[in-house]
Design a protein around this motif. Structure first.
Motif, PDB file in Angstrom:
ATOM      1  N   THR A  30       1.120  -1.808   0.190  1.00  0.00           N
ATOM      2  CA  THR A  30      -0.287   0.022  -0.489  1.00  0.00           C
ATOM      3  C   THR A  30       1.314   1.298   0.225  1.00  0.00           C
ATOM      4  N   ASN A 104      -8.541   5.549   4.060  1.00  0.00           N
ATOM      5  CA  ASN A 104     -10.746   5.316   3.935  1.00  0.00           C
ATOM      6  C   ASN A 104     -10.884   7.265   3.324  1.00  0.00           C
ATOM      7  N   ASP A 169     -12.235   6.472  -0.657  1.00  0.00           N
ATOM      8  CA  ASP A 169     -11.761   5.237   0.440  1.00  0.00           C
ATOM      9  C   ASP A 169     -11.504   4.544  -0.820  1.00  0.00           C
ATOM     10  N   GLN A 171      -9.198   1.850  -0.842  1.00  0.00           N
ATOM     11  CA  GLN A 171      -9.180   0.230   0.187  1.00  0.00           C
ATOM     12  C   GLN A 171     -10.439  -0.166  -0.506  1.00  0.00           C
ATOM     13  N   ALA A 172     -11.453   0.952  -0.828  1.00  0.00           N
ATOM     14  CA  ALA A 172     -12.726   0.633  -1.382  1.00  0.00           C
ATOM     15  C   ALA A 172     -13.223   0.362  -3.064  1.00  0.00           C
ATOM     16  N   GLY A 174     -14.410  -1.652  -5.590  1.00  0.00           N
ATOM     17  CA  GLY A 174     -14.807  -1.879  -5.785  1.00  0.00           C
ATOM     18  C   GLY A 174     -15.567  -1.960  -6.753  1.00  0.00           C
ATOM     19  N   ALA A 177     -14.380   0.031 -10.276  1.00  0.00           N
ATOM     20  CA  ALA A 177     -13.735  -1.184 -11.353  1.00  0.00           C
ATOM     21  C   ALA A 177     -14.150  -1.770 -13.180  1.00  0.00           C
ATOM     22  N   TYR A 241      -3.944  -4.149 -10.951  1.00  0.00           N
ATOM     23  CA  TYR A 241      -5.277  -3.920 -10.132  1.00  0.00           C
ATOM     24  C   TYR A 241      -7.139  -4.971 -10.647  1.00  0.00           C
ATOM     25  N   MET A 244      -4.888  -8.065  -8.236  1.00  0.00           N
ATOM     26  CA  MET A 244      -4.700  -7.015  -7.011  1.00  0.00           C
ATOM     27  C   MET A 244      -5.133  -6.312  -6.471  1.00  0.00           C
ATOM     28  N   PRO A 245      -6.536  -5.572  -6.603  1.00  0.00           N
ATOM     29  CA  PRO A 245      -7.564  -5.143  -6.323  1.00  0.00           C
ATOM     30  C   PRO A 245      -7.757  -4.425  -4.925  1.00  0.00           C
ATOM     31  N   HIS A 246      -7.216  -5.195  -4.060  1.00  0.00           N
ATOM     32  CA  HIS A 246      -7.149  -4.367  -2.892  1.00  0.00           C
ATOM     33  C   HIS A 246      -5.929  -4.242  -2.400  1.00  0.00           C
ATOM     34  N   ASN A 247      -4.737  -3.431  -3.364  1.00  0.00           N
ATOM     35  CA  ASN A 247      -4.056  -3.569  -2.905  1.00  0.00           C
ATOM     36  C   ASN A 247      -3.304  -1.839  -3.651  1.00  0.00           C
TER      37      ASN A 247
END
Length: 338
Positions: A30, A104, A169, A171-172, A174, A177, A241, A244-247
């Motif tokens: 991150t 966030n 945020d 980290q969110a 999604g 995408a 992405y 690894m969509p959460h980093n």
């Protein structure tokens, strides 16, 4: 007795707190990814400064004011870009040290970076499209089609910036995408198309002479490298992405993308003088096949031909060659002047 119990309780509490260690999650993928992106961007920015200096030293009066002004604007945008990246990393690494919940809420510099990056990319693609328009002899269809693609990429990029500003945020992401995929896949596609169209037009301008054709091939290689480099970076962003969509690894790569664009453009602009020098050292003039030009072949004499506004003398050893005393308009357009 009561005071002694309170003192003993406080002492036990302090001892207990000393044994408690603050658990901070690993930040390698991150904050670490953003830090590496800052380092790479700084290196590329240094190269940008050197190339910009070389451009203005070698092109004080050769290019028109529009192109020279655009290069200055692009350098300023990349400088602001570095300021925003530095502020973003400072916000997460220093201001919110050991505070993982800070991810966030994205700082204002994230939105500023996105806007600057989009503006930078639009201007650079516009310069490339203008180059294509000139060497395609003012083909308006090509001009409109490429500008539609350029503005489409910009629209996706600005939409992404607006959505991140509404929901900061990081980290969110999604729910964004689809927009991320559309933005960077369209970017890669448009850059590839620009490189292909430019190479196709340059290929159609080949004359059949080894030296002239080698220069055209050199310009084609620069065009391919310009489009391939930026397209490759955009595709890598999409792949990282998706995997690894959460980093923030894809964000770290994205931070350096504007620098790749400008460095590729400056490398192309700074290479023109060497091509001109090579062209003039060989013959001091320009030679073309008669079959590639609209020449008047009604003269019975094998040693005289007339080429639309230019007088030429036919080589006795090569009756199919005309040595022109003035460069043609088509070849002048390869010099990429604004």
């Amino acid at each position: 007795m009561y005071v002694r119990r309170i003192g003993s309780s406080v002492h036990d509490l302090i001892a207990t707190m000393a044994e408690v260690h603050l658990v901070v999650p690993k930040l390698d993928n991150t904050l670490g990814a953003m830090f590496i992106g800052l380092i790479v961007s700084s290196i590329l920015y240094g190269i940008t400064c050197v190339q910009t200096y070389v451009y203005y030293v070698d092109n004080k009066t050769k290019d028109r004011v529009v192109l020279r002004s655009m290069v200055a604007v692009l350098w300023i945008l990349n400088t602001l870009d570095m300021v925003f990246i530095t502020h973003c990393v400072y916000y997460f690494a220093v201001t919110n040290y050991a505070n993982p919940t800070s991810f966030n809420t994205a700082p204002w510099s994230v939105g500023g970076f996105n806007v600057i990056a989009n503006l930078n990319d639009v201007i650079i693609r516009g310069i490339l499209i203008d180059r294509i328009y000139k060497i395609s002899l003012n083909n308006k269809f090509v001009l409109v089609a490429l500008w539609v693609g350029n503005l489409t990429v910009s629209a996706f990029g600005l939409s992404l910036s607006i959505q991140i500003d509404k929901n900061p945020d990081l980290q969110a992401l999604g729910h964004l995408a689809w927009l991320i995929y559309c933005c960077f896949t369209t970017m890669a596609a448009v850059d590839t198309i620009i490189a292909i169209v430019l190479c196709a037009i340059l290929w159609s301008r080949k004359t059949g002479f080894s030296h002239t054709d080698s220069q055209i091939q050199t310009l084609m290689r620069y065009s391919i490298h310009t489009g391939a480099l930026t397209s490759f970076v955009a595709i890598v962003i999409v792949i990282t992405y998706a995997a690894m969509p959460h980093n923030f690894i894809f964000i770290g790569i994205y931070l350096s993308l504007p620098k790749f664009y400008l460095n590729a453009l400056l490398a192309t602009l700074n290479a023109r003088d060497s091509l001109k020098g090579d062209r003039q050292q060989v013959t001091g003039a320009y030679s073309f096949h008669v079959s590639r030009m609209a020449a008047s072949n009604n003269h019975p004499e094998p040693h005289v031909n007339t080429v639309k506004g230019c007088s030429g003398i036919t080589s006795e050893s090569r009756p199919d060659v005309i040595v022109i005393g003035e460069p043609l308009k088509g070849l002048q357009s390869l010099d990429i002047k604004a």
